[in-house]
Design a protein around this motif. Structure first.
Motif, short mmCIF file in Angstrom:
data_model
loop_
_atom_site.label_atom_id
_atom_site.label_comp_id
_atom_site.label_asym_id
_atom_site.label_seq_id
_atom_site.Cartn_x
_atom_site.Cartn_y
_atom_site.Cartn_z
N THR A 160 -10.48 -9.72 -15.98
CA THR A 160 -9.95 -10.08 -14.58
C THR A 160 -9.70 -8.94 -13.76
N LYS A 161 -9.67 -9.38 -12.41
CA LYS A 161 -9.01 -8.11 -11.63
C LYS A 161 -7.87 -8.95 -10.83
N GLU A 162 -6.71 -8.20 -10.48
CA GLU A 162 -5.64 -8.86 -9.76
C GLU A 162 -4.80 -7.98 -8.76
N ARG A 163 -4.43 -8.22 -7.96
CA ARG A 163 -3.90 -7.25 -6.80
C ARG A 163 -2.19 -7.01 -6.83
N LEU A 164 -1.99 -5.68 -6.85
CA LEU A 164 -0.73 -5.33 -6.85
C LEU A 164 0.35 -6.06 -5.35
N CYS A 165 1.11 -6.54 -5.72
CA CYS A 165 2.11 -6.93 -4.38
C CYS A 165 3.44 -6.77 -4.32
N LEU A 166 3.69 -6.25 -2.92
CA LEU A 166 5.01 -6.03 -2.59
C LEU A 166 5.94 -7.33 -2.41
N ILE A 167 7.04 -7.42 -3.10
CA ILE A 167 7.74 -8.59 -3.17
C ILE A 167 8.98 -8.33 -2.44
N SER A 168 9.68 -9.43 -1.89
CA SER A 168 11.10 -8.99 -1.28
C SER A 168 11.45 -10.45 -0.90
N LYS A 169 12.88 -10.67 -0.68
CA LYS A 169 13.52 -11.91 -0.39
C LYS A 169 13.12 -12.25 0.96
N ASP A 197 0.63 5.97 -7.25
CA ASP A 197 -0.77 6.40 -6.46
C ASP A 197 -0.72 5.73 -5.08
N TRP A 198 -0.10 4.52 -5.17
CA TRP A 198 -0.26 3.71 -3.85
C TRP A 198 0.74 4.27 -2.74
N TRP A 199 1.98 4.30 -3.45
CA TRP A 199 3.10 5.05 -2.61
C TRP A 199 2.79 6.27 -2.07
N HIS A 200 2.36 7.24 -2.93
CA HIS A 200 1.82 8.53 -2.44
C HIS A 200 0.83 8.54 -1.11
N LEU A 248 -1.11 -5.50 -1.53
CA LEU A 248 -1.10 -4.11 -0.97
C LEU A 248 -2.67 -3.56 -1.13
N SER A 249 -2.72 -2.68 -0.10
CA SER A 249 -3.99 -1.96 0.15
C SER A 249 -3.78 -0.45 0.28
N TYR A 250 -4.72 0.31 0.13
CA TYR A 250 -4.68 1.84 0.22
C TYR A 250 -4.85 1.70 1.86
N LYS A 251 -4.69 3.12 2.40
CA LYS A 251 -4.99 3.57 3.95
C LYS A 251 -6.25 3.08 4.33
N ASN A 252 -7.49 3.14 3.24
CA ASN A 252 -8.70 3.18 3.47
C ASN A 252 -8.96 1.55 3.42
N ASP A 253 -8.09 0.89 3.41
CA ASP A 253 -8.16 -0.90 3.20
C ASP A 253 -8.66 -1.39 2.06
N GLU A 254 -8.90 -0.52 0.96
CA GLU A 254 -9.30 -0.82 -0.36
C GLU A 254 -8.03 -1.65 -1.07
N PRO A 255 -8.26 -2.81 -1.60
CA PRO A 255 -6.94 -3.42 -2.10
C PRO A 255 -6.79 -2.73 -3.43
N VAL A 256 -5.29 -2.81 -3.73
CA VAL A 256 -4.77 -2.00 -4.98
C VAL A 256 -4.83 -2.94 -6.17
N LEU A 257 -6.04 -2.71 -7.04
CA LEU A 257 -6.20 -3.86 -8.12
C LEU A 257 -6.00 -3.31 -9.56
N ARG A 258 -5.48 -4.10 -10.37
CA ARG A 258 -5.24 -4.03 -11.69
C ARG A 258 -6.18 -4.76 -12.54
N ASN A 259 -6.91 -3.92 -13.33
CA ASN A 259 -8.07 -4.65 -14.14
C ASN A 259 -7.47 -5.11 -15.61
N THR A 260 -8.04 -6.26 -16.19
CA THR A 260 -7.60 -6.62 -17.41
C THR A 260 -8.97 -6.64 -18.28
#
Length: 293
Positions: A160-169, A197-200, A248-260
């Protein structure tokens, strides 16, 4: 030496402590000490010596402990193949699974598989993906389910692939993040590097970390109480969390994905139980959307 000796040596080599080893073996300390002394007598050499922290192995002891580990792996392989000769889907499936997948995906998968194949038992080890890699390397598990990208010399297939997400109240914009309190959590290096990597990619300054938690669930509870924001994999999030979630996405609009990944040695495909589970796992995970946010 017999199987009990091999197991005793393996556990003691991992723990380097008589008390902890005896607890794991479910025998008394004197019984374990007696078995170890007999081993030293049989081989005519010292295998270990006491230190302030516990025990250390001599060169001979290290060699014998590694031999014991190899023999246990070979014995387990023999048992697996003997069961497989009956051409039935039965026996014990040994899995090493990353903690997040084990918590949020694995229970339902195992339940569904066991309904189809009721004669299969499960031996599951969970932990960070680096721990699962070690179990795979030593053949302590037949299949490894790992998150993040790791080099592997055997079979490696993407589950699977899944996206990294910003979470807040409450709702936040990306521009606000450097000035807002960030809640961190302990995790493996692959996820930590992905977040960094995303933050930088977005900011020149580091996040304003105001809290360090031991695990992701604790972190999420802190966010629910409006103590800051965090970044979590999508697998950890449920609609009932009632949080603001932003993929989350990078500046180039590519989604930030985590692979399993599913990883294993090629020879385990000779086992009908393992092969059936691999086919089942690929079918079931094919229905999981890569990302929805």
């Amino acid at each position: 030496m017999d199987e009990k000796d091999w197991i005793a040596l393996k556990i003691l080599f991992e723990e380097r402590n008589i008390s902890r080893a005896s607890e794991r073996l479910y025998i008394s300390q004197p019984a374990l000490t007696y078995r170890l002394k007999n081993l030293e007598k049989d081989f005519g050499t010292s295998l270990f010596f006491k230190t302030k922290k516990g025990i250390e192995f001599t060169s001979e002891g290290i060699y014998l402990a590694e031999y014991a580990q190899d023999m246990l792996a070979e014995l387990q392989k023999t048992k697996d193949y003997m069961l497989n000769m009956k051409q039935e889907v039965r026996g014990t499936l040994r899995l090493g699974v990353s903690s997040n997948f084990a918590q949020y995906r694995l229970p339902k998968l195992l339940k569904k598989f066991s309904l189809q194949y009721p004669h299969v038992q499960f031996n599951v080890n969970t932990g960070w993906s680096t721990d699962i890699m070690n179990l795979l390397d030593t053949s302590a598990v037949q299949l490894g389910i790992l998150r993040g990208n790791y080099d592997w010399y055997g079979v490696k297939s993407l589950l699977t692939k899944e996206r990294l997400c910003l979470i807040s109240k409450t709702e936040l914009t990306i521009e606000e993040l450097p000035s807002r309190p960030f809640i961190n959590y302990k995790t493996d290096s692959s996820l930590k590097n992905l977040i960094n990597d995303w933050w930088h990619d977005q900011f020149a300054e580091p996040p304003r970390v105001t809290m360090e938690t031991d695990r992701q669930e604790t972190c999420k509870e802190m966010v629910k109480n409006d103590l800051g924001f965090s970044i979590l994999p999508e697998i950890c999030l449920q609609p009932s969390d009632n949080l603001f979630v932003y993929g989350l996405s990078y500046k180039n609009d590519e989604p930030v994905l985590r692979n399993t990944w599913l990883m294993y040695h090629q020879d385990v495909l000779n086992l009908s139980t393992v092969k059936h589970f691999i086919d089942f796992l690929n079918r079931e995970t094919a229905n999981i959307s890569p990302f929805n946010l």
